[in-house]
Design a protein around this motif. Sequence first.
Motif, short mmCIF file in Angstrom:
data_model
loop_
_atom_site.label_atom_id
_atom_site.label_comp_id
_atom_site.label_asym_id
_atom_site.label_seq_id
_atom_site.Cartn_x
_atom_site.Cartn_y
_atom_site.Cartn_z
N GLY A 199 5.15 1.95 26.65
CA GLY A 199 6.34 2.73 26.35
C GLY A 199 7.62 1.92 26.42
O GLY A 199 8.54 2.13 25.62
N TRP A 200 7.69 0.98 27.35
CA TRP A 200 8.92 0.22 27.53
C TRP A 200 9.08 -0.90 26.51
O TRP A 200 10.17 -1.11 25.98
N TYR A 201 7.98 -1.64 26.24
CA TYR A 201 8.12 -2.85 25.43
C TYR A 201 7.11 -2.94 24.28
O TYR A 201 6.97 -4.02 23.68
N GLY A 202 6.41 -1.85 23.96
CA GLY A 202 5.54 -1.85 22.79
C GLY A 202 4.09 -2.17 23.10
O GLY A 202 3.71 -2.45 24.24
N TRP A 203 3.30 -2.12 22.04
CA TRP A 203 1.85 -2.26 22.21
C TRP A 203 1.45 -3.66 22.69
O TRP A 203 0.43 -3.81 23.37
N ARG A 204 2.19 -4.69 22.37
CA ARG A 204 1.84 -6.04 22.83
C ARG A 204 1.90 -6.11 24.36
O ARG A 204 1.03 -6.72 25.00
N MET A 224 -0.87 -5.93 29.79
CA MET A 224 -1.23 -5.21 31.00
C MET A 224 -2.74 -4.94 31.05
O MET A 224 -3.35 -5.00 32.13
N ILE A 225 -3.34 -4.67 29.89
CA ILE A 225 -4.80 -4.48 29.85
C ILE A 225 -5.49 -5.76 30.30
O ILE A 225 -6.46 -5.75 31.08
N GLY A 226 -5.00 -6.91 29.78
CA GLY A 226 -5.58 -8.18 30.19
C GLY A 226 -5.45 -8.42 31.68
O GLY A 226 -6.39 -8.91 32.34
N SER A 227 -4.29 -8.06 32.25
CA SER A 227 -4.10 -8.26 33.69
C SER A 227 -5.01 -7.34 34.50
O SER A 227 -5.54 -7.73 35.55
N THR A 228 -5.23 -6.11 34.01
CA THR A 228 -6.13 -5.21 34.74
C THR A 228 -7.58 -5.70 34.67
O THR A 228 -8.33 -5.58 35.64
N ILE A 229 -7.96 -6.30 33.51
CA ILE A 229 -9.33 -6.84 33.38
C ILE A 229 -9.52 -7.99 34.38
O ILE A 229 -10.55 -8.07 35.08
N LEU A 230 -8.54 -8.89 34.44
CA LEU A 230 -8.63 -10.01 35.36
C LEU A 230 -8.67 -9.52 36.81
O LEU A 230 -9.44 -10.04 37.64
N ALA A 231 -7.82 -8.51 37.11
CA ALA A 231 -7.82 -7.98 38.47
C ALA A 231 -9.16 -7.34 38.81
O ALA A 231 -9.68 -7.51 39.93
N ARG A 232 -9.74 -6.60 37.86
CA ARG A 232 -11.02 -5.94 38.11
C ARG A 232 -12.14 -6.97 38.27
O ARG A 232 -12.98 -6.88 39.19
N LEU A 233 -12.17 -8.02 37.43
CA LEU A 233 -13.20 -9.04 37.54
C LEU A 233 -13.05 -9.84 38.83
O LEU A 233 -14.05 -10.19 39.49
#
Length: 356
Positions: free
Chosen positions: A66-71, A76-85
């Motif tokens: 919402g703040w800065y667009g789909w990129r 953030m999706i990449g950071s959540t994947i890394l955090a989960r792994l």
Amino acid sequence: MDRRAEKSRLVRSIVGLFLRPSAKRPVRDYALLFSLVALVSVANHFTGQVISLTTCFLVPVTLATGWYGWRSGLVMIGSTILARLADDWWLYAPKPVPLRSWWVVLMSTIIFSFIVALLDALLVLHRELEAKVDERTNQLRESVVLRQRLEREILDAGARERSAIGRELHDELGQHLTATALAAQTLVLQLGERPEAKKAKAIVRWIEEGTDKARKLARGLLLEEIEPQRLPKELRELALSAGRGGIRSNFQHDGPTVGVDGPDCAHLFRIAQEAVGNALRHANPQGIDISLRSGEHELCLIVQDDGRGFAGPQGSGEGRGLQIMEHRARLIGATVTWVTAPGEGTKVICKLPQAP
């Protein structure tokens, strides 16, 4: 209605969270988002296999979108994947991460990416709708300004025509009637004591009355502008004129000098004139009170009568008079309200902002 208003405010607040901040501070915003990812990751680690907090990663993902667009959402999706792994690696070390965890990561990535795409599309549509609403609002505002300017020009043209007619009445007709009265007075002197002299005197009196009426008409038509210091005097004359019909009339002026310009004073006088005329024509009053109150930021004109009142603006005469007063007030940025009831009289209140 209160519940609907509260729900509407809640929805606007929630939507506002996902809109781009008005003050762009990427460093602060991304620090907040990565802190949320870290917080959810730590909480998910301590809940272990009992409760999964994977869906909580949607909070930083959707905020970034919402703040800065789909990129930013994909980042953030990449950071959540890394955090989960990293959490799974820490949890299962030294054993390899099980296939089930990889499957959860894959499905979370797909679902999160779909939510990012959907949310970005919705926000784009929302912003386009807001832009169209703003554009339409600006167009309506411009049309209102244009209409008000045209109305003012038409009213000014009417005022100029009234002034021209007033000058004709005062200069041409007034002088002609005065000369006729002088000629009739000469005739009276020539007739002396003859019976016809009484008729000649009556003719002189009628001509003088006609001259007086013509001058009053001319004076009313020539009031295109009224100097602020003259407005109380003109309103007092209006009250005296209303009292000549045998009714009680009064004028009261409270406060300092009037702080509006000449054309606005003329409109205020016309509003008072219309209110007094409506009362005399339709209300059959015993008394009319006119008051002008000059405050620090507001000029208040009140015309009150004790006549029969009316149930609303349905009557043709009252309705047109109220519309005229509202129209004049709107042109100068004033407001007109009235309080009335059958048998209890009518009170017309006009308030005009003025410079202190």
